[in-house]
Design a protein around this motif. Sequence first.
Motif, mmCIF file in Angstrom:
data_model
loop_
_atom_site.group_PDB
_atom_site.id
_atom_site.type_symbol
_atom_site.label_atom_id
_atom_site.label_comp_id
_atom_site.label_asym_id
_atom_site.label_seq_id
_atom_site.Cartn_x
_atom_site.Cartn_y
_atom_site.Cartn_z
ATOM 1 N N ARG A 138 37.850 52.153 28.066
ATOM 2 C CA ARG A 138 37.157 53.000 29.041
ATOM 3 C C ARG A 138 38.087 54.135 29.469
ATOM 4 O O ARG A 138 38.503 54.217 30.620
ATOM 5 C CB ARG A 138 36.688 52.162 30.201
ATOM 6 C CG ARG A 138 35.743 51.028 29.765
ATOM 7 C CD ARG A 138 35.474 50.046 30.874
ATOM 8 N NE ARG A 138 34.626 50.608 31.912
ATOM 9 C CZ ARG A 138 34.294 49.962 33.041
ATOM 10 N NH1 ARG A 138 34.760 48.756 33.259
ATOM 11 N NH2 ARG A 138 33.512 50.550 33.921
ATOM 12 N N ARG A 186 41.929 55.745 33.057
ATOM 13 C CA ARG A 186 40.829 54.924 32.551
ATOM 14 C C ARG A 186 39.852 54.601 33.661
ATOM 15 O O ARG A 186 40.197 54.630 34.851
ATOM 16 C CB ARG A 186 41.354 53.630 31.935
ATOM 17 C CG ARG A 186 42.029 52.689 32.923
ATOM 18 C CD ARG A 186 42.455 51.397 32.225
ATOM 19 N NE ARG A 186 43.161 50.480 33.126
ATOM 20 C CZ ARG A 186 42.568 49.614 33.920
ATOM 21 N NH1 ARG A 186 41.246 49.544 33.952
ATOM 22 N NH2 ARG A 186 43.303 48.812 34.669
ATOM 23 N N GLN A 187 38.666 54.273 33.263
ATOM 24 C CA GLN A 187 37.612 53.951 34.223
ATOM 25 C C GLN A 187 37.737 52.492 34.653
ATOM 26 O O GLN A 187 38.075 51.614 33.865
ATOM 27 C CB GLN A 187 36.252 54.179 33.572
ATOM 28 C CG GLN A 187 35.080 54.108 34.518
ATOM 29 C CD GLN A 187 33.781 54.461 33.827
ATOM 30 O OE1 GLN A 187 33.635 54.313 32.605
ATOM 31 N NE2 GLN A 187 32.812 54.956 34.592
ATOM 32 N N THR A 188 37.480 52.240 35.905
ATOM 33 C CA THR A 188 37.428 50.875 36.419
ATOM 34 C C THR A 188 36.060 50.661 37.059
ATOM 35 O O THR A 188 35.253 51.577 37.148
ATOM 36 C CB THR A 188 38.523 50.626 37.460
ATOM 37 O OG1 THR A 188 38.228 51.394 38.639
ATOM 38 C CG2 THR A 188 39.897 51.022 36.931
ATOM 39 N N SER A 189 35.843 49.450 37.515
ATOM 40 C CA SER A 189 34.566 49.132 38.158
ATOM 41 C C SER A 189 34.361 49.927 39.435
ATOM 42 O O SER A 189 33.231 50.142 39.870
ATOM 43 C CB SER A 189 34.481 47.643 38.457
ATOM 44 O OG SER A 189 34.582 46.894 37.258
ATOM 45 N N TYR A 190 35.467 50.354 40.021
ATOM 46 C CA TYR A 190 35.380 51.003 41.332
ATOM 47 C C TYR A 190 35.809 52.464 41.287
ATOM 48 O O TYR A 190 35.862 53.109 42.334
ATOM 49 C CB TYR A 190 36.239 50.244 42.337
ATOM 50 C CG TYR A 190 35.834 48.793 42.455
ATOM 51 C CD1 TYR A 190 34.741 48.414 43.228
ATOM 52 C CD2 TYR A 190 36.532 47.803 41.762
ATOM 53 C CE1 TYR A 190 34.372 47.089 43.330
ATOM 54 C CE2 TYR A 190 36.154 46.476 41.856
ATOM 55 C CZ TYR A 190 35.070 46.133 42.638
ATOM 56 O OH TYR A 190 34.688 44.820 42.729
ATOM 57 N N SER A 204 38.661 54.898 39.037
ATOM 58 C CA SER A 204 39.560 55.161 37.921
ATOM 59 C C SER A 204 40.978 54.807 38.319
ATOM 60 O O SER A 204 41.303 54.714 39.512
ATOM 61 C CB SER A 204 39.471 56.627 37.501
ATOM 62 O OG SER A 204 39.882 57.478 38.563
ATOM 63 N N THR A 205 41.831 54.645 37.316
ATOM 64 C CA THR A 205 43.229 54.349 37.565
ATOM 65 C C THR A 205 44.036 54.831 36.376
ATOM 66 O O THR A 205 43.504 55.050 35.285
ATOM 67 C CB THR A 205 43.436 52.835 37.798
ATOM 68 O OG1 THR A 205 44.786 52.617 38.244
ATOM 69 C CG2 THR A 205 43.216 52.050 36.512
ATOM 70 N N PHE A 262 46.790 54.542 33.336
ATOM 71 C CA PHE A 262 47.240 53.522 32.408
ATOM 72 C C PHE A 262 48.398 54.068 31.584
ATOM 73 O O PHE A 262 48.553 55.278 31.402
ATOM 74 C CB PHE A 262 46.102 53.058 31.476
ATOM 75 C CG PHE A 262 45.694 54.065 30.427
ATOM 76 C CD1 PHE A 262 44.660 54.953 30.681
ATOM 77 C CD2 PHE A 262 46.342 54.120 29.206
ATOM 78 C CE1 PHE A 262 44.270 55.885 29.723
ATOM 79 C CE2 PHE A 262 45.964 55.045 28.242
ATOM 80 C CZ PHE A 262 44.926 55.929 28.503
ATOM 81 N N GLN A 269 49.914 52.484 28.027
ATOM 82 C CA GLN A 269 49.686 51.383 27.091
ATOM 83 C C GLN A 269 50.499 51.548 25.813
ATOM 84 O O GLN A 269 50.642 52.660 25.298
ATOM 85 C CB GLN A 269 48.194 51.313 26.744
ATOM 86 C CG GLN A 269 47.790 50.123 25.909
ATOM 87 C CD GLN A 269 47.949 48.825 26.674
ATOM 88 O OE1 GLN A 269 47.673 48.755 27.869
ATOM 89 N NE2 GLN A 269 48.410 47.804 25.991
#
Length: 122
Positions: A26, A100-104, A106-107, A109, A111
């Motif tokens: 995401r 990246r997209q989160t449920s609430y 974005s944050t 990353f 990796q």
Amino acid sequence: VQLQASGGGLVQAGGSLRLSCAASGRILSINAMGWYRQAPGKQRELVATFTSGGRTNYADSVKGRFTISRDNAKNTVDLQMNSLKPEDTAVYYCNAAGVRQTSYGSTYFNQWGQGTQVTVSS
């Protein structure tokens, strides 16, 4: 976010290899993406990266021999390695940093891929 790297192998000195890395998940944006390597007994070091703004950054030891390319639409980065030397032998890691997209919302990353072995014989 997952990074899938491929393309390592065994090659004679003077030969060429091409590494590929694809980021999936995401992903909203990638700010930096590139390649690092770690030889036995040594620290992980930068090989070539795209920095924020699209600039490229190469290690002095690979300038003129390696070329990094990127497909922003596919979230992929490739590393064309020519005129390989035995000292290029290492495990090569792909890295990507971005948002990246989160449920609430974005944050951020940062990796790493799983690493791919490159061995250059003399």
